[in-house]
Design a protein around this motif. Structure first.
Motif, PDB file in Angstrom:
ATOM      1  N   VAL A  35     -12.616  -0.699   9.698  1.00  0.00           N
ATOM      2  CA  VAL A  35     -11.850  -1.039   8.497  1.00  0.00           C
ATOM      3  C   VAL A  35     -10.892   0.101   8.156  1.00  0.00           C
ATOM      4  N   THR A  36      -9.613  -0.202   8.106  1.00  0.00           N
ATOM      5  CA  THR A  36      -8.637   0.819   7.712  1.00  0.00           C
ATOM      6  C   THR A  36      -8.258   0.643   6.248  1.00  0.00           C
ATOM      7  N   LEU A  37      -8.342   1.703   5.488  1.00  0.00           N
ATOM      8  CA  LEU A  37      -7.912   1.687   4.088  1.00  0.00           C
ATOM      9  C   LEU A  37      -6.757   2.674   3.933  1.00  0.00           C
ATOM     10  N   PRO A  38      -5.523   2.173   4.070  1.00  0.00           N
ATOM     11  CA  PRO A  38      -4.366   3.057   3.998  1.00  0.00           C
ATOM     12  C   PRO A  38      -3.861   3.214   2.568  1.00  0.00           C
ATOM     13  N   PHE A  39      -2.957   4.157   2.362  1.00  0.00           N
ATOM     14  CA  PHE A  39      -2.266   4.359   1.087  1.00  0.00           C
ATOM     15  C   PHE A  39      -3.213   4.521  -0.104  1.00  0.00           C
ATOM     16  N   VAL A  40      -4.307   5.229   0.102  1.00  0.00           N
ATOM     17  CA  VAL A  40      -5.220   5.572  -0.993  1.00  0.00           C
ATOM     18  C   VAL A  40      -4.638   6.795  -1.693  1.00  0.00           C
ATOM     19  N   GLN A  41      -4.014   6.575  -2.859  1.00  0.00           N
ATOM     20  CA  GLN A  41      -3.193   7.638  -3.446  1.00  0.00           C
ATOM     21  C   GLN A  41      -3.535   7.962  -4.890  1.00  0.00           C
ATOM     22  N   SER A  42      -4.640   7.422  -5.406  1.00  0.00           N
ATOM     23  CA  SER A  42      -5.009   7.727  -6.797  1.00  0.00           C
ATOM     24  C   SER A  42      -6.529   7.834  -6.905  1.00  0.00           C
ATOM     25  N   ASP A  43      -6.986   8.404  -8.029  1.00  0.00           N
ATOM     26  CA  ASP A  43      -8.427   8.478  -8.288  1.00  0.00           C
ATOM     27  C   ASP A  43      -9.039   7.082  -8.209  1.00  0.00           C
ATOM     28  N   GLN A  44      -8.345   6.144  -8.870  1.00  0.00           N
ATOM     29  CA  GLN A  44      -8.851   4.788  -8.951  1.00  0.00           C
ATOM     30  C   GLN A  44      -8.994   4.168  -7.553  1.00  0.00           C
ATOM     31  N   GLN A  45      -7.961   4.323  -6.745  1.00  0.00           N
ATOM     32  CA  GLN A  45      -8.019   3.761  -5.385  1.00  0.00           C
ATOM     33  C   GLN A  45      -9.103   4.434  -4.558  1.00  0.00           C
ATOM     34  N   THR A  46      -9.313   5.721  -4.795  1.00  0.00           N
ATOM     35  CA  THR A  46     -10.364   6.414  -4.052  1.00  0.00           C
ATOM     36  C   THR A  46     -11.740   5.883  -4.465  1.00  0.00           C
ATOM     37  N   GLY A  61     -27.325  -1.404   6.226  1.00  0.00           N
ATOM     38  CA  GLY A  61     -28.600  -0.692   6.264  1.00  0.00           C
ATOM     39  C   GLY A  61     -28.498   0.666   6.945  1.00  0.00           C
ATOM     40  N   VAL A  62     -27.317   1.028   7.399  1.00  0.00           N
ATOM     41  CA  VAL A  62     -27.084   2.369   7.971  1.00  0.00           C
ATOM     42  C   VAL A  62     -25.785   2.925   7.387  1.00  0.00           C
ATOM     43  N   LYS A  63     -25.682   4.238   7.473  1.00  0.00           N
ATOM     44  CA  LYS A  63     -24.505   4.899   6.909  1.00  0.00           C
ATOM     45  C   LYS A  63     -23.227   4.539   7.650  1.00  0.00           C
ATOM     46  N   PRO A  64     -22.225   4.112   6.942  1.00  0.00           N
ATOM     47  CA  PRO A  64     -20.915   3.964   7.582  1.00  0.00           C
ATOM     48  C   PRO A  64     -20.379   5.344   7.973  1.00  0.00           C
ATOM     49  N   VAL A  65     -19.548   5.365   9.010  1.00  0.00           N
ATOM     50  CA  VAL A  65     -18.871   6.595   9.390  1.00  0.00           C
ATOM     51  C   VAL A  65     -17.454   6.536   8.808  1.00  0.00           C
ATOM     52  N   VAL A  66     -17.058   7.587   8.093  1.00  0.00           N
ATOM     53  CA  VAL A  66     -15.778   7.567   7.394  1.00  0.00           C
ATOM     54  C   VAL A  66     -14.871   8.683   7.916  1.00  0.00           C
ATOM     55  N   PHE A  67     -13.803   8.282   8.613  1.00  0.00           N
ATOM     56  CA  PHE A  67     -12.814   9.257   9.057  1.00  0.00           C
ATOM     57  C   PHE A  67     -11.734   9.341   7.985  1.00  0.00           C
ATOM     58  N   SER A  68     -11.594  10.502   7.397  1.00  0.00           N
ATOM     59  CA  SER A  68     -10.660  10.624   6.277  1.00  0.00           C
ATOM     60  C   SER A  68      -9.586  11.673   6.538  1.00  0.00           C
ATOM     61  N   THR A  69      -8.337  11.297   6.207  1.00  0.00           N
ATOM     62  CA  THR A  69      -7.268  12.285   6.198  1.00  0.00           C
ATOM     63  C   THR A  69      -6.715  12.455   4.788  1.00  0.00           C
ATOM     64  N   LEU A  70      -7.539  12.161   3.776  1.00  0.00           N
ATOM     65  CA  LEU A  70      -7.104  12.411   2.404  1.00  0.00           C
ATOM     66  C   LEU A  70      -6.800  13.896   2.237  1.00  0.00           C
ATOM     67  N   VAL A  71      -5.738  14.213   1.540  1.00  0.00           N
ATOM     68  CA  VAL A  71      -5.320  15.602   1.377  1.00  0.00           C
ATOM     69  C   VAL A  71      -5.659  16.129  -0.013  1.00  0.00           C
ATOM     70  N   ASN A  72      -5.470  15.288  -0.993  1.00  0.00           N
ATOM     71  CA  ASN A  72      -5.660  15.708  -2.383  1.00  0.00           C
ATOM     72  C   ASN A  72      -7.117  16.105  -2.648  1.00  0.00           C
ATOM     73  N   ASN A  73      -7.298  17.273  -3.266  1.00  0.00           N
ATOM     74  CA  ASN A  73      -8.651  17.812  -3.461  1.00  0.00           C
ATOM     75  C   ASN A  73      -9.529  16.931  -4.352  1.00  0.00           C
ATOM     76  N   GLU A  74      -8.954  16.413  -5.440  1.00  0.00           N
ATOM     77  CA  GLU A  74      -9.761  15.565  -6.327  1.00  0.00           C
ATOM     78  C   GLU A  74     -10.203  14.296  -5.592  1.00  0.00           C
ATOM     79  N   HIS A  75      -9.287  13.719  -4.827  1.00  0.00           N
ATOM     80  CA  HIS A  75      -9.628  12.494  -4.110  1.00  0.00           C
ATOM     81  C   HIS A  75     -10.713  12.772  -3.070  1.00  0.00           C
ATOM     82  N   ARG A  76     -10.583  13.911  -2.428  1.00  0.00           N
ATOM     83  CA  ARG A  76     -11.596  14.255  -1.421  1.00  0.00           C
ATOM     84  C   ARG A  76     -12.961  14.439  -2.064  1.00  0.00           C
TER      85      ARG A  76
END
Lengths: 272, 272
Positions: A35-46, A61-76
């Protein structure tokens, strides 16, 4: 067992996807729902992304693996509250890089694919139109402008490779189809003779070619294994006779063919 | 001050480059000389890469930044002996991922762009040929097979976007140029009317369009700011009149346009 992989980004998601595919291909036996979630650019979207991740965790029932290139510290920070396993690209590499470079990065979101200058956009558009105008031997009078001329039999991957070279590297790539008529005496077609240094050959396994051609014209002579085999033998004889560098594309993706062509011909890319 | 960035890979280098561009774009003020070293697949080749990195270190007087997607443990160990700053993707993420997934990865080199199945190769080739056959309104009779039909004025980015959608996502993308004739009464051309749900519009800033067109035909009416401005106003009126979703492509790269189109139309990609 189903497991979900998320690609999360404040931009297109292409970097996260590329990295993720690369990592996950090391675990060939596990099947991932991607699943690709692009253009995540706000607290709300995060936070919405975190909810989707948590939902997948509950369902799988198992942990999803999340590859993230979010840059903003609060969003991360918000992202790290999720129930998935977060592989945080900028978290891992940005601080060490800042230290080495001695500057703070700008932490601006959605930087990576922004057009840095109109020049590179134009180089790319021009390269794509060159590839189209000079596809499949349609025209040969602009070969003096070509960086490379791909040759090979019909449906051996010339066109997608030309387009990839144009889009990815900004190269002017023409391509020219060799047909039965060209194999009679193994002489190079006239249009190619004066551009011999620009030629690069593709070849492919006969079974594979036959399968690809069958999709287009099934039960035709054109798609028959016998015809494909004949053409490919003559083709390789031609490459050898004229010392044309070539590559067997059977097991290769378009990306691999393109980067190998680049390396084998020692071509300098016009786009970084 | 010159600083060198290396992209090191046992495969095409595309993952390392994508990641590297993404990271370095955060440091806009520093100029990097970028060197890709693809297909590093042996101890010897890794040692040669280390030598090149060390040479750059000596010449630049500062540490090169090395983005590596090498998978093989011995090769990674050799790489870490270099004098650059190594950002080791698999080093950072593979172990945690193995732990979470409960399996050892195969650590095979050059996995990431290998063709996993012939199917996805064919989807891609077919998509590229569909984009070519249905480029620039050349044919309209196959629109029933299209996933999307991009519309817009000449040189607004329709063709590169169609091709990117084909190559990257395997989508069947046609495109159709709107010209002055179409704007008279703001009616949709007949060929488009019955496929309205598949339409997606591109628009662009008039100055930018004029500059792009000038490269093709300088000092022409076609490239004049006045003409571009007129076409774009009529175009946007047309999009609004027919409720066609559209996007201003002026500040966007082909990747961004493509992924936004995907998101805005809710299209499901045919390739992961």
């Amino acid at each position: 067992m189903k497991r979900t992989a998320f690609y999360l980004s404040d931009g297109t998601g292409i970097t996260a996807e590329t990295l993720g595919h690369s990592m996950l291909s090391q675990f060939g036996d596990i099947e991932f729902v991607q699943v690709t979630l692009p253009f995540v650019q706000s607290d709300q979207q995060t936070r919405e992304a975190v909810e989707r991740i948590n939902r997948a965790h509950q369902e799988d029932g198992v942990k999803p693996v999340v590859f993230s290139t979010l840059v903003n510290n609060e969003h991360r920070e918000i992202l790290h509250s999720c129930k998935g396993m977060v592989l945080d690209l900028f978290g891992a590499f940005l601080n060490p890089l800042e230290e080495e470079l001695g500057v703070r990065s700008n932490h601006k979101i959605n930087q990576s694919h922004a057009i840095r200058d109109a020049d590179s956009y134009r180089i790319r558009i021009n390269a794509v139109h060159f590839a189209l105008d000079n596809d499949d031997g349609a025209r040969t009078r602009h070969y003096d402008q070509a960086d490379i001329i791909l040759i090979g039999v019909s449906r051996s991957g010339k066109t997608p490779t030309s387009l990839y070279l144009a889009l990815q590297f900004g190269l002017f790539a023409a391509n020219y189809p060799l047909t039965e008529d060209d194999f009679d005496d193994l002489r190079l077609p006239k249009a190619l003779q004066e551009h011999k240094t620009k030629l690069f050959g593709l070849t492919i396994n006969a079974e594979r070619l036959s399968a690809i051609r069958s999709e287009r014209k099934s039960n035709s002579k054109y798609a028959s294994l016998r015809q494909c085999d004949m053409e490919l033998r003559a083709l390789e004889a031609m490459y050898n006779k004229h010392n044309i560098p070539y590559l067997d594309a059977t097991e290769l993706s378009i990306e691999e063919i393109s980067t190998r062509v680049l390396a084998m011909k020692g071509l300098k890319r016009r786009l970084q």
